[in-house]
Write a protein that holds these residues in place. Structure first.
Motif, short mmCIF file in Angstrom:
data_model
loop_
_atom_site.label_atom_id
_atom_site.label_comp_id
_atom_site.label_asym_id
_atom_site.label_seq_id
_atom_site.Cartn_x
_atom_site.Cartn_y
_atom_site.Cartn_z
N TYR A 78 0.81 -1.18 0.00
CA TYR A 78 0.01 0.01 -0.05
C TYR A 78 1.07 1.24 -0.16
O TYR A 78 1.98 1.25 0.26
CB TYR A 78 -1.05 0.01 1.25
CG TYR A 78 -0.43 -0.02 2.42
CD1 TYR A 78 -0.13 1.05 3.43
CD2 TYR A 78 0.00 -1.24 3.10
CE1 TYR A 78 0.66 1.03 4.54
CE2 TYR A 78 0.42 -1.44 4.56
CZ TYR A 78 0.87 -0.11 5.21
OH TYR A 78 1.54 -0.29 6.30
N LEU A 79 0.38 2.37 -0.21
CA LEU A 79 0.76 3.79 -0.45
C LEU A 79 0.35 4.32 0.97
O LEU A 79 -0.79 4.41 1.27
CB LEU A 79 0.49 4.38 -1.62
CG LEU A 79 1.47 4.00 -2.80
CD1 LEU A 79 1.21 2.74 -3.54
CD2 LEU A 79 0.86 4.90 -3.93
N SER A 122 2.01 -6.20 -6.83
CA SER A 122 3.24 -6.62 -7.06
C SER A 122 4.30 -6.03 -5.84
O SER A 122 5.44 -6.51 -5.82
CB SER A 122 3.77 -5.78 -8.34
OG SER A 122 3.62 -4.23 -8.09
N LEU A 123 3.44 -5.30 -4.81
CA LEU A 123 4.17 -5.03 -3.74
C LEU A 123 4.41 -6.11 -2.76
O LEU A 123 4.80 -5.74 -1.56
CB LEU A 123 3.80 -3.48 -3.22
CG LEU A 123 3.71 -2.58 -4.21
CD1 LEU A 123 3.17 -1.32 -3.63
CD2 LEU A 123 5.18 -2.07 -4.66
N HIS A 130 4.34 -10.14 4.93
CA HIS A 130 5.16 -8.94 4.39
C HIS A 130 4.94 -8.48 3.21
O HIS A 130 4.34 -9.15 2.26
CB HIS A 130 6.80 -9.54 4.27
CG HIS A 130 7.29 -10.04 5.35
ND1 HIS A 130 7.34 -11.38 5.81
CD2 HIS A 130 7.96 -9.68 6.65
CE1 HIS A 130 7.83 -11.80 7.05
NE2 HIS A 130 8.37 -10.57 7.71
N CYS A 131 5.11 -7.12 3.09
CA CYS A 131 5.02 -6.46 1.95
C CYS A 131 5.56 -4.96 1.71
O CYS A 131 6.34 -4.63 2.71
CB CYS A 131 3.29 -6.05 1.90
SG CYS A 131 2.57 -4.70 2.80
N TRP A 132 5.84 -4.54 0.63
CA TRP A 132 6.44 -3.23 0.56
C TRP A 132 5.36 -2.03 0.91
O TRP A 132 4.26 -2.06 0.31
CB TRP A 132 6.88 -3.05 -0.95
CG TRP A 132 8.28 -3.85 -1.14
CD1 TRP A 132 8.27 -4.82 -1.91
CD2 TRP A 132 9.43 -3.54 -0.65
NE1 TRP A 132 9.60 -5.43 -1.96
CE2 TRP A 132 10.32 -4.66 -1.18
CE3 TRP A 132 9.81 -2.83 0.41
CZ2 TRP A 132 11.70 -4.61 -0.75
CZ3 TRP A 132 11.32 -2.73 0.64
CH2 TRP A 132 12.29 -3.66 0.01
N VAL A 133 5.87 -1.19 1.54
CA VAL A 133 4.95 0.15 1.75
C VAL A 133 5.62 1.20 1.54
O VAL A 133 6.89 1.62 1.81
CB VAL A 133 4.79 0.26 3.22
CG1 VAL A 133 3.85 1.53 3.69
CG2 VAL A 133 4.10 -1.01 3.99
N LEU A 134 4.98 1.96 0.57
CA LEU A 134 5.64 3.11 -0.13
C LEU A 134 5.19 4.46 0.48
O LEU A 134 3.94 4.68 0.53
CB LEU A 134 5.23 3.29 -1.67
CG LEU A 134 5.60 1.96 -2.80
CD1 LEU A 134 5.21 2.42 -3.97
CD2 LEU A 134 7.26 1.69 -2.48
N TYR A 135 6.15 5.05 1.28
CA TYR A 135 5.76 6.21 1.82
C TYR A 135 6.05 7.27 1.02
O TYR A 135 7.19 7.77 0.75
CB TYR A 135 6.55 6.34 3.13
CG TYR A 135 6.53 5.33 4.22
CD1 TYR A 135 5.28 5.26 5.20
CD2 TYR A 135 7.00 4.15 4.36
CE1 TYR A 135 4.93 4.55 6.17
CE2 TYR A 135 6.75 3.23 5.34
CZ TYR A 135 5.48 3.22 6.09
OH TYR A 135 5.28 2.37 7.01
N ILE A 189 12.63 -3.73 -9.07
CA ILE A 189 11.64 -3.91 -9.85
C ILE A 189 11.02 -2.22 -9.83
O ILE A 189 11.47 -1.30 -9.04
CB ILE A 189 10.37 -4.58 -9.38
CG1 ILE A 189 10.19 -4.31 -7.69
CG2 ILE A 189 10.83 -6.11 -9.04
CD1 ILE A 189 8.92 -4.86 -7.16
N ARG A 190 10.60 -2.02 -10.98
CA ARG A 190 9.86 -0.76 -11.29
C ARG A 190 8.17 -0.97 -11.66
O ARG A 190 7.78 -1.93 -11.60
CB ARG A 190 10.34 -0.33 -12.72
CG ARG A 190 11.78 -0.26 -13.05
CD ARG A 190 12.46 1.03 -12.22
NE ARG A 190 12.17 2.16 -12.87
CZ ARG A 190 12.78 2.68 -13.85
NH1 ARG A 190 13.53 2.31 -14.63
NH2 ARG A 190 12.04 4.10 -14.12
#
Length: 290
Positions: A78-79, A122-123, A130-135, A189-190
């Motif tokens: 999530y963002l 994809s995050l 676990h996941c990627w968090v875009l701050y 990754i992009r």
């Protein structure tokens, strides 16, 4: 939001000029001012961009960190948006700046609530764990009108510039999972930003509406419509701001203009981003302090 005080004669001049499709700076009603866009301007971020729209100056930095997926979406990242209005305008100091920052952040959450705007799946690294968090941190350096459009351009450019390290989930014989981060800084990754919307703000002045309003034109407008538009011209959200009212016919006209202008805006932005990336490491960097 920063504002200016105009005399009745100045307002009369601006309003009547807009009715003739001739604005004070010589633009037509559907013309944007020239914008300066630069990516990769902050070294300690996963992606960054700076947009300068004449007197409006925006800096966006994105930091990718590992976190836990939300309960309602266990297989997605999530963002998270934060907006700091540290502008040199006295009106944006203290509580005024905090309220504007919250309003902008809520608008960005609404714009990116569309499922196809960013591929959040994809995050995901490991579902439910676990996941990627875009701050996404937005810094308003200077306010010279039309800040929502400038911020949306900066956010899309920063997302385009974002690079997220590749990771692997390893599981031992006991079932314990470990995350292995790639040592190669170029192994990343992009994000696909093709469906990321841009905001087009249409300000109603007299019987007509304009895009990319200056502070003086915003002072002559009682109502504006914020429209988020994809590169294909699809409208994903709308928001009315201002104390004035908008009749249905005006809203439909503004929506059509927003779609038309939004598509052109996406094309121009993507062209700049592709040209900048094609230069690679050889491109001169100005930086937001330049």
């Amino acid at each position: 939001m920063a504002s200016v005080v105009l005399s009745d004669a100045e307002k009369f001049y601006i309003v009547h000029g807009v009715q003739e499709d001739l604005r004070v700076d010589g633009r037509g009603c559907e013309d944007y001012r020239c914008a300066e866009i630069e990516t990769d301007v902050v070294s300690n971020t996963s992606g960054s961009a700076r947009v300068k729209l004449v007197e409006t100056d925006i800096l966006v930095g994105i930091k990718a960190e590992m976190g836990t997926p939300k309960l309602e979406k266990p297989d997605e990242g999530y963002l998270d948006f934060f907006v700091d209005c540290s502008s040199n305008s006295p009106e944006l100091e203290g509580r005024g700046g905090e309220e504007l920052g919250t309003d902008i952040a809520n608008t960005l959450y609404r714009v990116f609530s569309c499922e196809n705007s960013v591929d959040l799946k994809s995050l995901c690294i490991n579902p439910k764990e676990h996941c990627w968090v875009l701050y996404v941190d937005v810094l308003l350096l200077e306010c010279g009108g039309n800040i929502f459009d400038a911020i949306s351009l900066a956010v899309k450019a920063a997302l385009f510039n974002t690079r997220i390290p590749k990771v692997r989930v390893l599981e031992d014989e006991e079932g314990t999972k470990e995350i292995e981060l790639s040592d190669d800084p170029y192994d990343c990754i992009r994000l696909n930003v093709d469906e990321v919307p841009c905001i087009v703000t249409l300000s109603k002045i007299g019987y007509r509406h304009v895009v990319d309003a200056t502070l003086q034109e915003e002072a002559c407008s009682l109502a504006s419509l914020l429209i988020s538009v994809t590169s294909k011209g699809a409208i994903t959200s709308m928001k009315k701001v201002g104390k004035g009212s908008l009749d249905p016919e005006s809203i439909f006209e503004m929506m059509e203009t927003g779609q038309r202008v939004g598509k052109s805006l996406h094309i121009a932005l993507q062209k700049i981003l592709d040209e900048e990336e094609s230069l690679g490491t050889s491109r001169p960097k100005v930086g937001f302090l330049g």
